[in-house]
Structure formats: structure tokens, C-alpha cells
Motif scaffolding. Structure first.
Motif, PDB file in Angstrom:
ATOM      1  N   SER A   1     -13.269  -5.311   7.262  1.00 23.01           N
ATOM      2  CA  SER A   1     -12.903  -4.330   6.283  1.00 23.01           C
ATOM      3  C   SER A   1     -12.651  -3.119   7.022  1.00 23.01           C
ATOM      4  CB  SER A   1     -14.122  -4.187   5.543  1.00 23.01           C
ATOM      5  OG  SER A   1     -15.267  -3.721   6.010  1.00 23.01           O
TER       6      SER A   1
ATOM      7  N   ASP B   1     -10.357  -2.310   8.838  1.00 20.93           N
ATOM      8  CA  ASP B   1      -8.926  -2.261   8.627  1.00 20.93           C
ATOM      9  C   ASP B   1      -8.375  -1.962   7.298  1.00 20.93           C
ATOM     10  OD1 ASP B   1      -8.399  -5.182  10.652  1.00 20.93           O
ATOM     11  OD2 ASP B   1      -8.078  -3.236  11.094  1.00 20.93           O
ATOM     12  N   LEU B   2      -9.151  -2.232   6.372  1.00 18.05           N
ATOM     13  CA  LEU B   2      -8.958  -1.889   5.344  1.00 18.05           C
ATOM     14  C   LEU B   2      -9.035  -0.283   4.848  1.00 18.05           C
ATOM     15  CD1 LEU B   2     -10.903  -4.448   2.973  1.00 18.05           C
ATOM     16  CD2 LEU B   2      -8.503  -4.099   2.574  1.00 18.05           C
ATOM     17  N   GLU B   3      -9.882   0.365   5.533  1.00 18.40           N
ATOM     18  CA  GLU B   3      -9.783   1.695   5.262  1.00 18.40           C
ATOM     19  C   GLU B   3      -8.846   2.352   5.778  1.00 18.40           C
ATOM     20  OE1 GLU B   3     -13.378   5.106   6.216  1.00 18.40           O
ATOM     21  OE2 GLU B   3     -12.909   3.491   7.796  1.00 18.40           O
TER      22      GLU B   3
ATOM     23  N   THR C   1      -5.743   0.930   6.034  1.00 19.18           N
ATOM     24  CA  THR C   1      -4.610   0.188   5.542  1.00 19.18           C
ATOM     25  C   THR C   1      -4.597   0.814   4.264  1.00 19.18           C
ATOM     26  OG1 THR C   1      -5.133  -1.747   6.942  1.00 19.18           O
ATOM     27  CG2 THR C   1      -3.354  -1.906   5.101  1.00 19.18           C
ATOM     28  N   PRO C   2      -3.471   1.843   4.041  1.00 18.66           N
ATOM     29  CA  PRO C   2      -3.235   2.118   2.722  1.00 18.66           C
ATOM     30  C   PRO C   2      -2.513   1.153   1.776  1.00 18.66           C
ATOM     31  CG  PRO C   2      -1.646   3.124   4.117  1.00 18.66           C
ATOM     32  CD  PRO C   2      -2.578   2.194   4.830  1.00 18.66           C
ATOM     33  N   PRO C   3      -2.501   1.322   0.274  1.00 13.66           N
ATOM     34  CA  PRO C   3      -1.768   0.509  -0.377  1.00 13.66           C
ATOM     35  C   PRO C   3      -0.076   0.492  -0.164  1.00 13.66           C
ATOM     36  CG  PRO C   3      -2.461   2.385  -1.574  1.00 13.66           C
ATOM     37  CD  PRO C   3      -3.115   2.400  -0.218  1.00 13.66           C
ATOM     38  N   ARG C   4       0.493  -0.712  -0.371  1.00 10.88           N
ATOM     39  CA  ARG C   4       1.877  -0.527  -0.096  1.00 10.88           C
ATOM     40  C   ARG C   4       2.675   0.044  -1.118  1.00 10.88           C
ATOM     41  NH1 ARG C   4       5.100  -4.563   2.471  1.00 10.88           N
ATOM     42  NH2 ARG C   4       7.194  -4.740   1.472  1.00 10.88           N
TER      43      ARG C   4
ATOM     44  N   SER D   1       1.599   0.003   5.744  1.00  7.87           N
ATOM     45  CA  SER D   1       2.115  -1.195   4.915  1.00  7.87           C
ATOM     46  C   SER D   1       3.382  -1.742   5.393  1.00  7.87           C
ATOM     47  CB  SER D   1       1.999  -0.820   3.691  1.00  7.87           C
ATOM     48  OG  SER D   1       2.913   0.137   3.117  1.00  7.87           O
TER      49      SER D   1
ATOM     50  N   ALA E   1       4.263  -1.964   8.704  1.00  5.26           N
ATOM     51  CA  ALA E   1       4.112  -2.420  10.098  1.00  5.26           C
ATOM     52  C   ALA E   1       4.620  -3.848  10.055  1.00  5.26           C
ATOM     53  CB  ALA E   1       2.555  -2.698  10.258  1.00  5.26           C
ATOM     54  N   VAL E   2       5.308  -4.161  11.250  1.00  4.83           N
ATOM     55  CA  VAL E   2       5.914  -5.583  11.244  1.00  4.83           C
ATOM     56  C   VAL E   2       4.753  -6.561  11.588  1.00  4.83           C
ATOM     57  CG1 VAL E   2       7.294  -6.880  13.099  1.00  4.83           C
ATOM     58  CG2 VAL E   2       8.007  -4.510  12.339  1.00  4.83           C
ATOM     59  N   ALA E   3       3.654  -5.872  12.467  1.00  6.06           N
ATOM     60  CA  ALA E   3       2.450  -6.639  12.756  1.00  6.06           C
ATOM     61  C   ALA E   3       1.353  -5.973  12.992  1.00  6.06           C
ATOM     62  CB  ALA E   3       2.797  -7.520  14.016  1.00  6.06           C
ATOM     63  N   ILE E   4       0.222  -6.270  12.953  1.00  8.01           N
ATOM     64  CA  ILE E   4      -0.873  -5.603  13.186  1.00  8.01           C
ATOM     65  C   ILE E   4      -2.077  -6.436  14.050  1.00  8.01           C
ATOM     66  CG2 ILE E   4      -2.831  -4.120  12.416  1.00  8.01           C
ATOM     67  CD1 ILE E   4      -1.172  -3.556  10.034  1.00  8.01           C
TER      68      ILE E   4
ATOM     69  N   THR F   1      -2.320  -7.867   8.813  1.00  6.11           N
ATOM     70  CA  THR F   1      -0.809  -7.884   8.455  1.00  6.11           C
ATOM     71  C   THR F   1      -0.763  -8.056   6.630  1.00  6.11           C
ATOM     72  OG1 THR F   1      -0.321  -8.438  10.541  1.00  6.11           O
ATOM     73  CG2 THR F   1       1.331  -8.599   8.772  1.00  6.11           C
TER      74      THR F   1
ATOM     75  N   GLY G   1      -1.712  -5.504   4.264  1.00 13.23           N
ATOM     76  CA  GLY G   1      -0.377  -4.485   4.354  1.00 13.23           C
ATOM     77  C   GLY G   1       0.799  -4.852   3.145  1.00 13.23           C
TER      78      GLY G   1
ATOM     79  N   LEU H   1      -0.130  -6.284   0.353  1.00 14.36           N
ATOM     80  CA  LEU H   1      -0.442  -6.155  -1.025  1.00 14.36           C
ATOM     81  C   LEU H   1       0.249  -5.283  -1.639  1.00 14.36           C
ATOM     82  CD1 LEU H   1      -4.170  -7.154  -0.668  1.00 14.36           C
ATOM     83  CD2 LEU H   1      -2.509  -8.759  -1.511  1.00 14.36           C
TER      84      LEU H   1
ATOM     85  N   SER I   1      -4.319  -3.831  -3.325  1.00 13.75           N
ATOM     86  CA  SER I   1      -4.939  -3.070  -2.197  1.00 13.75           C
ATOM     87  C   SER I   1      -5.998  -2.242  -2.673  1.00 13.75           C
ATOM     88  CB  SER I   1      -3.796  -2.359  -1.393  1.00 13.75           C
ATOM     89  OG  SER I   1      -4.369  -1.826  -0.163  1.00 13.75           O
TER      90      SER I   1
ATOM     91  N   HIS J   1     -14.744  -3.131   0.356  1.00 16.26           N
ATOM     92  CA  HIS J   1     -15.280  -2.164   1.348  1.00 16.26           C
ATOM     93  C   HIS J   1     -16.228  -1.271   0.712  1.00 16.26           C
ATOM     94  CE1 HIS J   1     -13.925   1.449   4.321  1.00 16.26           C
ATOM     95  NE2 HIS J   1     -14.715   0.554   4.998  1.00 16.26           N
TER      96      HIS J   1
END
Lengths: 317, 176
Positions: free
Chosen positions: A57, A59-61, A63-66, A241, A243-246, B115, B118, B120, B125, B133
Motif C-alpha cells: 500500500s 505504492d498507493l500513497e 500513485t496518483p489517480p490516472r 500513472s 509510467a511504462v513500468a514500476i 504498474t 497506475g 486504474l 484509484s 490504504h
């Protein structure tokens, strides 16, 4: 015919405690006899568990919304142009020493500027890096101990300086140009699979705020983007959001515990033109004001690219 | 036991438990998905593990030893609690058996979840973040979002489905 044909929906309901006894009974029978439902339940439950996992979690913090609007790096150049630009800038240093683990894989060190922190001393520049090859981010400093220089995280902050923005982590970033690497290995046309591994050694000492931070953890994170370097900071954190990969790896240490090296990895996609690497410490409690840290240190940040042939069967660690 | 030995033992135990806790919690949540319930089982398991730590054979993986205790505590919990609908004993056994032989998806979650999160939508999200969280209840999220509780549940459940699809796609991509 079953009264509960939509097993996916029922699985999801059950995970949230919404299923009735009758529904749970029906789902149980299906799990006992139907391998597909059993497998689907297991996958869904694993994702549910992982999302609740404090480690993930984290990461969630960040990771902003797309955004549903225009991508913030929609102006990113096509790969070919980016490769030329990257080659011209020439900031990607590639080590010359190769390590061959097995006939099937090759490893190469990718240069991280001042990865061992020996080339600087004192506060790390604040703010998001706008170009390749420099550490900067939230309050942190390079200190010297017994002749060895090491990065110490000082306090959490919001790297964008946004008032009332989330400030529960201290991140120190560096942007790394991947265009030379992509060009040299022709990753777009290669039959091999390429993986980037970011590793760092974390250590934790006692600090006055330890009692207030029972969940504090360190981590190293790697993001890959198809973008210009200055665009990442301008669009941070929404850009995540895109990113190609994380890849991310977390370490939880107790004060005084022996240091540990952690490694985060992600697939090197051919379209990625840069890597954003970060070492960070997260207090793992919501905060919009700085939290004093002081006890977490990191050293010896390394980035490695691994080339493996694409195998009919994927080998998983 | 000398104090120093006891302290070393305690530190050793704490370290092993900290390392194994996330994987244990996830396994417990297969049988008991509710997070607070799973944490309660984890706590009971930790107490049982500490009491029996002297019998732990350090040449063997701690998590394998600990998971045996977690399974016992999970059964105890299910036998005494009836707050939520439960899977049958047989279904849980079938899932536990399958868990032992299907680790690839776990690795894939570790590799690809960030990944896929990201990817969603903004709404999904925000809800996933709030639910997992920030630990907010669907009722609290309902008030915050101005939507019905049912709509909140559905969005969270659909989002998990999307994450599963995304992770499976990433696995196929990596294998292609």
C-alpha cells in the motif's frame, strides 16, 4: 443450472464480507469442485490481501489517480527521436565489466551518478530533479562516518511543495537516461528480455522519533517513462500513472538491526527512455506536515540491467 | 534463560515475524478476507509462535513453521466467530492445497501490482486508496464521494477485477 452463475461477482462480494450464508455455501461447493473458480478465488483473494498489505500500500500513497484527460507527457518524443537526443546528451554511463551468471543471462551495471554518495557531503538539493545524473528530493543529507559517506533521511516532505499535500515520505530521486542502453542493445528488436534491478543497502539507527513511527520502512523504487527528463518533475506525481513500468521493494528494519540490501526490479520495456530511481523512507502514517526521521540511512545504490533469452517457460525467482 | 539470551531470542523472533507477516496475512485472508479479522488471527498466531519459539528448528524456513500455527488459529477463529458468512472447511482446505502449488501469481502481484494500480481510473484509484490504504469503510467513502454504499462496493470490486485482468495480461506479456 446454478443459481449463482456469476462466480466472479460472488467472489468479489465474499471478499468484502457481503455474501450471505447461502451464497458463501454455494461458493464453497464451487471452490471444492471447480478448479477454475478455485483458481479465480485464490487470485482475487491474493490481490485483496496484497492491497491491504502495508508494504504494497506504500505504492498507493505515491500513485496518483490516472487522469481521464490529456496525458501529462503526451508530448513525449517518439522513441527514435528520444534515442538520438539521449545519445547526444550522453549522460548514461555504462560500466565495462560484465558478469555472466549463466549461459542464459548477462548482467551489466548501469551508472548511477554518485550512487555510493562519496562525491558529495551535506544537504541533498531540495526538489525534484530536472535533469539526469543528480540526487535531489526531500530533506536528506550525506554524512561521513568512519571515512564512509552515506545518505541520511532527515524528514518527510511533499516534494512538489504543494500546501497540504501528502508528506509521509522522504524521497531522494535521480533520473537516468536509458536511451543509449536501449539503442546499444536494440531492445526493440531483440529476442531477449531485459530487466532493470535497482538495489540499495539500508540501515537503521535509533532516533528520538522511533516510538512515534512503528511502521516506518525504507524502500527503493524504479519507474520507467517515455518522456523528457524535465517533464517528470513538472507532472509529478500525476505522471506516475503514465509510467511504462514500476518496481518497488520495501525493507522494515528495527533500530540497530544489521543493514540490509534490497532490490526492486522491473521489465525494461523498449519504449522507456528514462528511469526515475528513488531511495526513500516512509513513515506510513498519513501526514501533511513534515515528520522528523533521522534514523534511516542508505548507501551503495546500484542499477543493473539483465538480459535473458525469452524462454518458453518463464523462470520465476 | 539469561536476560541477554532472552533479548537476542526476542529480537530474532521479531525479525523473523516481521519478515513473514505480510505473506502470512495474505494467506490468512484467503480463508478470512476481512482485514480486521485476519489481523486478529495474525495477532493470536504471533502469541502462539512466541510461546513455541523454543521448538522452532532454525535450519528450516520460519514461514513454513509459522503457517501451520496460522492455519490452526484460523480454524479456531472460524469456529468461534459467525459475524460474516464463511467458506466451508472443505473449500478452505482445497484453497490451502492449491496455494502451496501456485506461487507464480504471488510473484506476479509483487512485480506488477504497482504498474496495474497506475492504470486504474481516477475514481477507482481514489476508492482503492481510501478503502485499503486509509482504512476507510465503504460507508465513510460513500459520504465522502456522494455515492451509495452499494456503488462504492461495486467500484472497489470491479477495480480488483481490473487489477486481476491487468496482472494476468502482464504475465502473458512477460511470457510472450
Amino acid at each position: 443450472m446454478s443459481d449463482f452463475p456469476d462466480w466472479q461477482t460472488l467472489i468479489q462480494k465474499h471478499l468484502d464480507g457481503q455474501s450471505t450464508d447461502e451464497e458463501a455455501g454455494a461458493l464453497s461447493k464451487e471452490i471444492e469442485t471447480n478448479a477454475k473458480v478455485r483458481s479465480d478465488y485464490l487470485k482475487a483473494a491474493r490481490i485483496h490481501g496484497a492491497l491491504g498489505d502495508e508494504v504494497i500500500s506504500f505504492d498507493l500513497e505515491s500513485t496518483p489517480p490516472r487522469s481521464s484527460g490529456t496525458p501529462s507527457i503526451s508530448w513525449a518524443k517518439p522513441l527514435a527521436a528520444a534515442v538520438i537526443a539521449g545519445a547526444f546528451v550522453g549522460l548514461l554511463g555504462v560500466g565495462v565489466v560484465w558478469a555472466i551468471n549463466s549461459p542464459k543471462s548477462e548482467e551489466r551495471m548501469v551508472s548511477v551518478s554518485n550512487g555510493n554518495f562519496e562525491d558529495s557531503l551535506g544537504p541533498v538539493p531540495l526538489g525534484f530533479p530536472s535533469g539526469f545524473g543528480n540526487w535531489s528530493g526531500d530533506p536528506a543529507e550525506v554524512i561521513e562516518e568512519d571515512g564512509n559517506r552515506i545518505l541520511r533521511f532527515l524528514e518527510t516532505a511533499n516534494v512538489t511543495g504543494k500546501p497540504n499535500g501528502g508528506a509521509s515520505a522522504s524521497n531522494v530521486f535521480q533520473l537516468i537516461d536509458l536511451s543509449n542502453l536501449q539503442q546499444e542493445w536494440d531492445t526493440e528488436n531483440s529476442d531477449s528480455q531485459f530487466t532493470l534491478e535497482l538495489s540499495a543497502r539500508f540501515r537503521r539507527e535509533s532516533a528520538p522519533t522511533d516510538a512515534e513511527l512503528p511502521k516506518i520502512a525504507g524502500s527503493c523504487t524504479i519507474h520507467l517513462y517515455q518522456a523528457e527528463p524535465d517533464a517528470i518533475g513538472k507532472a509529478w506525481p500525476q505522471v506516475i500513472s503514465e509510467a511504462v513500468a514500476i518496481g518497488n521493494k520495501v525493507v522494515r528494519l528495527m533500530p540497530g538491526e544489521e543493514g540490509r540490501r534490497v532490490t526492486a526490479s522491473c521489465i525494461l520495456e523498449p519504449e522507456a527512455t528514462l528511469a526515475l530511481i528513488s531511495v526513500n523512507v516512509n513513515a506510513r502514517k498519513p501526514s501533511t506536515t513534515p515528520i522528523k526521521l533521522g534514523g534511516y540511512f542508505v548507501d551503495d545504490v546500484q542499477l543493473t540491467v539483465i538480459r535473458q533469452p525469452n524462454l518458453p517457460v518463464r523462470v520465476v525467482k | 534463560m539469561p536476560v541477554a539470551d532472552s533479548e537476542d531470542n526476542h529480537e530474532h523472533f521479531t525479525r523473523l515475524l516481521l519478515e513473514s507477516e505480510p505473506a502470512m496475512l495474505r494467506s490468512i485472508q484467503v480463508a478470512v478476507p476481512h482485514r480486521a479479522d485476519a489481523r486478529e488471527i495474525m495477532q493470536e498466531t504471533a502469541v502462539a509462535l512466541w510461546r513455541q519459539f523454543d521448538t522452532f528448528d532454525s535450519s528450516r524456513p520460519f514461514i513454513n513453521w509459522a503457517m501451520g500455527f496460522a492455519r490452526i488459529e484460523t480454524r479456531r477463529f472460524l469456529a468461534r466467530e459467525s459475524r460474516r458468512a464463511q467458506l466451508s472447511e472443505k473449500a478452505i482446505e482445497a484453497l490451502e492445497l492449491e496455494m502451496e502449488h501456485s506461487t507464480e501469481f504471488d510473484y506476479a502481484i509483487e512485480s506488477h501490482l504497482a504498474t496495474c494500480l497506475g492504470k486504474l481510473s481516477e475514481k477507482s484509484s481514489r476508492l482503492i486508496k481510501g478503502y485499503y490504504h486509509e482504512g476507510r469503510s465503504p460507508e465513510a467513502l460513500s459520504k465522502r464521494e456522494g455515492r451509495t454504499v452499494e456503488a462504492i462496493y461495486k467500484t472497489i470490486q470491479r477495480s480488483r477485477g481490473e487489477l486481476q485482468t491487468c496482472i494476468e495480461r502482464q504475465i502473458r506479456k512477460a511470457q510472450a
